[in-house]
Motif scaffolding. Structure first.
Motif, PDB file in Angstrom:
ATOM      1  N   THR A  92       0.801  -1.506  -0.050  1.00 46.76           N
ATOM      2  CA  THR A  92      -0.489  -0.033   0.021  1.00 46.76           C
ATOM      3  C   THR A  92       0.600   1.447  -0.046  1.00 46.76           C
ATOM      4  N   THR A  93       0.233   2.794  -0.138  1.00 47.36           N
ATOM      5  CA  THR A  93       0.773   3.462  -0.405  1.00 47.36           C
ATOM      6  C   THR A  93       1.452   4.540   1.454  1.00 47.36           C
ATOM      7  N   ALA A  94       0.941   3.641   2.821  1.00 50.25           N
ATOM      8  CA  ALA A  94       1.463   3.257   3.558  1.00 50.25           C
ATOM      9  C   ALA A  94       2.670   2.554   4.164  1.00 50.25           C
ATOM     10  N   ASP A  95       1.626   1.530   3.452  1.00 48.34           N
ATOM     11  CA  ASP A  95       4.162   0.156   3.412  1.00 48.34           C
ATOM     12  C   ASP A  95       5.220   1.074   2.699  1.00 48.34           C
ATOM     13  N   ARG A  96       4.445   1.520   1.566  1.00 49.03           N
ATOM     14  CA  ARG A  96       6.252   2.645   0.962  1.00 49.03           C
ATOM     15  C   ARG A  96       6.290   3.811   1.383  1.00 49.03           C
ATOM     16  N   ASP A  97       5.518   4.306   2.455  1.00 48.01           N
ATOM     17  CA  ASP A  97       5.831   5.148   3.561  1.00 48.01           C
ATOM     18  C   ASP A  97       6.596   5.290   4.349  1.00 48.01           C
ATOM     19  N   MET A  98       6.309   4.288   4.844  1.00 48.84           N
ATOM     20  CA  MET A  98       7.297   3.610   6.085  1.00 48.84           C
ATOM     21  C   MET A  98       8.566   2.988   5.661  1.00 48.84           C
ATOM     22  N   LEU A  99       8.603   2.405   4.785  1.00 48.74           N
ATOM     23  CA  LEU A  99       9.820   2.028   4.052  1.00 48.74           C
ATOM     24  C   LEU A  99      11.029   2.603   3.932  1.00 48.74           C
ATOM     25  N   ALA A 100      10.432   4.230   3.211  1.00 51.74           N
ATOM     26  CA  ALA A 100      10.677   4.889   2.406  1.00 51.74           C
ATOM     27  C   ALA A 100      11.863   6.203   4.063  1.00 51.74           C
ATOM     28  N   GLU A 101      10.922   6.436   5.569  1.00 54.21           N
ATOM     29  CA  GLU A 101      10.549   6.643   6.578  1.00 54.21           C
ATOM     30  C   GLU A 101      11.682   5.895   7.119  1.00 54.21           C
ATOM     31  N   VAL A 102      12.181   4.547   6.914  1.00 59.51           N
ATOM     32  CA  VAL A 102      12.973   4.215   7.633  1.00 59.51           C
ATOM     33  C   VAL A 102      14.779   4.053   6.923  1.00 59.51           C
ATOM     34  N   LEU A 103      14.826   4.475   5.036  1.00 61.33           N
ATOM     35  CA  LEU A 103      15.791   4.856   5.152  1.00 61.33           C
ATOM     36  C   LEU A 103      16.814   5.785   5.244  1.00 61.33           C
ATOM     37  N   GLU A 104      17.788   5.234   5.492  1.00 64.98           N
ATOM     38  CA  GLU A 104      18.772   6.869   5.923  1.00 64.98           C
ATOM     39  C   GLU A 104      19.714   7.568   4.559  1.00 64.98           C
ATOM     40  N   PRO A 105      19.655   8.762   4.975  1.00 62.78           N
ATOM     41  CA  PRO A 105      20.064   9.033   3.536  1.00 62.78           C
ATOM     42  C   PRO A 105      21.317   8.421   2.514  1.00 62.78           C
ATOM     43  N   SER A 106      20.803   8.433   1.313  1.00 63.89           N
ATOM     44  CA  SER A 106      21.691   7.491   0.829  1.00 63.89           C
ATOM     45  C   SER A 106      23.370   7.873   0.797  1.00 63.89           C
ATOM     46  N   ARG A 107      24.547   7.464   1.120  1.00 69.37           N
ATOM     47  CA  ARG A 107      25.713   7.368   0.380  1.00 69.37           C
ATOM     48  C   ARG A 107      26.496   7.308  -1.086  1.00 69.37           C
ATOM     49  N   LEU A 108      27.076   7.442  -1.238  1.00 70.54           N
ATOM     50  CA  LEU A 108      27.885   7.783  -2.760  1.00 70.54           C
ATOM     51  C   LEU A 108      29.267   6.942  -2.725  1.00 70.54           C
ATOM     52  N   ILE A 109      28.841   5.743  -3.112  1.00 73.21           N
ATOM     53  CA  ILE A 109      30.588   4.754  -3.702  1.00 73.21           C
ATOM     54  C   ILE A 109      30.427   4.935  -4.319  1.00 73.21           C
ATOM     55  N   GLU A 110      32.561   5.091  -4.430  1.00 74.38           N
ATOM     56  CA  GLU A 110      32.914   4.831  -6.319  1.00 74.38           C
ATOM     57  C   GLU A 110      33.118   3.337  -6.457  1.00 74.38           C
ATOM     58  N   PRO A 111      33.067   3.636  -7.777  1.00 71.44           N
ATOM     59  CA  PRO A 111      33.542   2.283  -8.378  1.00 71.44           C
ATOM     60  C   PRO A 111      34.622   0.965  -7.900  1.00 71.44           C
ATOM     61  N   ARG A 112      34.441  -0.361  -7.908  1.00 74.51           N
ATOM     62  CA  ARG A 112      35.449  -0.979  -7.083  1.00 74.51           C
ATOM     63  C   ARG A 112      35.935  -0.157  -5.757  1.00 74.51           C
ATOM     64  N   ALA A 113      35.173   0.034  -5.380  1.00 80.48           N
ATOM     65  CA  ALA A 113      35.962   0.471  -3.867  1.00 80.48           C
ATOM     66  C   ALA A 113      34.395  -0.077  -3.061  1.00 80.48           C
ATOM     67  N   ASP A 114      35.364  -1.185  -1.692  1.00 82.48           N
ATOM     68  CA  ASP A 114      34.332  -1.396  -0.360  1.00 82.48           C
ATOM     69  C   ASP A 114      33.363  -0.814   0.019  1.00 82.48           C
ATOM     70  N   ILE A 115      31.795  -1.004  -0.350  1.00 80.72           N
ATOM     71  CA  ILE A 115      30.646  -0.896   0.276  1.00 80.72           C
ATOM     72  C   ILE A 115      31.014  -0.824   2.243  1.00 80.72           C
ATOM     73  N   VAL A 116      31.288  -2.563   2.286  1.00 83.32           N
ATOM     74  CA  VAL A 116      31.635  -2.913   3.213  1.00 83.32           C
ATOM     75  C   VAL A 116      32.535  -4.006   3.365  1.00 83.32           C
ATOM     76  N   GLU A 117      33.214  -4.495   4.667  1.00 83.16           N
ATOM     77  CA  GLU A 117      34.205  -5.456   4.260  1.00 83.16           C
ATOM     78  C   GLU A 117      34.223  -6.243   5.141  1.00 83.16           C
ATOM     79  N   GLU A 118      34.582  -7.269   5.240  1.00 78.50           N
ATOM     80  CA  GLU A 118      34.612  -8.570   5.407  1.00 78.50           C
ATOM     81  C   GLU A 118      35.238  -8.725   7.090  1.00 78.50           C
ATOM     82  N   GLY A 119      34.156  -9.176   8.096  1.00 81.07           N
ATOM     83  CA  GLY A 119      34.423  -8.804   9.146  1.00 81.07           C
ATOM     84  C   GLY A 119      34.393  -7.694  10.093  1.00 81.07           C
TER      85      GLY A 119
END
Length: 249
Positions: free
Chosen positions: A16-43
């Motif tokens: 529903t629209t309410a479902d989509r709004d709830m999802l949008a609310e919990v997402l923190e602002p996006s951050r940009l990652i350069e190509p070939r860089a790690d987003i998260v590391e093992e460990g």
């Protein structure tokens, strides 16, 4: 608010629209990652769920000598494991294959979201089960499909997954993977990948130009790959596959 995540999840459960709004609310602002860089590391200690908002990423394991195995490809709308925050340590790395915008849902916010909204809880569970099914299919490819079948299957899968989130245009879709990326995903050498690409192009099955994939003979490619999209459990992917059945070169 429609996001890549809500476009992905509505393949599993009507939102529903309410479902989509709830999802949008919990997402923190996006951050940009350069190509070939790690987003998260093992460990790392995984305290939240990363979500790909744009661009392509991958899960991978790498040996000390530099050999890398890509475990899965992450596309816009994909969660980097919706329950990863339950673990103490990440057992693989996630890297950007292209410029990537990544958003994060804190673990505590994810727990609260799923407890408050049964529909989203079900959608995340189904999404995780679909990811497990994709992983099983990759295992089948590495263990039993030939080199050309592996490549054909991967292209069919990626086209279907992109169609499911509105990023495929008929028989066309983005394809920014390099030959070394394909080699690392399919357990082959770049020389083998190059020869295999030449074979499927010469057979008139597909075209790769300007980081775009065109399925010239969708049915022929699916037959070669022995591709059945049902393991993706994506309504839009199934619809796209049915639509392609009528297309001939």
């Amino acid at each position: 608010m429609e996001t890549p995540l809500s476009r992905k999840l509505k393949n599993f459960v009507p939102l529903t629209t309410a479902d989509r709004d709830m999802l949008a609310e919990v997402l923190e602002p996006s951050r940009l990652i350069e190509p070939r860089a790690d987003i998260v590391e093992e460990g790392e200690d995984p305290r939240g769920v990363n979500v790909v908002m744009s661009g392509w990423a991958c899960r991978y394991r790498q040996f000390e000598d530099g050999r890398r195995q890509i475990i899965s490809i992450l596309l816009p709308g994909d969660c980097c494991d919706p329950h990863i925050y339950l673990l103490d340590r990440r057992d693989h790395a996630i890297g950007a294959l292209t410029p990537v915008a990544i958003a994060r849902i804190p673990g505590t916010a994810m727990v609260e979201l799923k407890s408050r909204n049964p529909s989203l809880d079900l959608a995340f569970h189904r999404e995780e089960l679909a990811c497990a099914a994709i992983q099983r299919e990759w295992t089948v490819s590495l263990g039993r499909r030939s080199g050309v079948e592996r490549l054909a299957h991967l292209f069919c899968e990626l086209h279907a997954r992109l169609a499911a989130v509105g990023l495929a245009d008929g028989t066309n879709c983005p394809m920014p993977l390099t030959q070394p990326d394909l080699a690392d995903a399919l357990g082959q050498t770049t020389v083998h990948i190059n020869r295999t690409l030449q074979d499927v192009r010469a057979a008139g099955l597909l075209s790769l130009k300007g980081r775009r994939l065109t399925l010239l003979d969708p049915e022929g490619l699916r037959r070669l790959a022995k591709f059945d999209p049902s393991y993706l459990h994506l309504r839009a992917a199934r619809d796209a596959a049915r639509g392609l059945e009528a297309i001939r070169p």
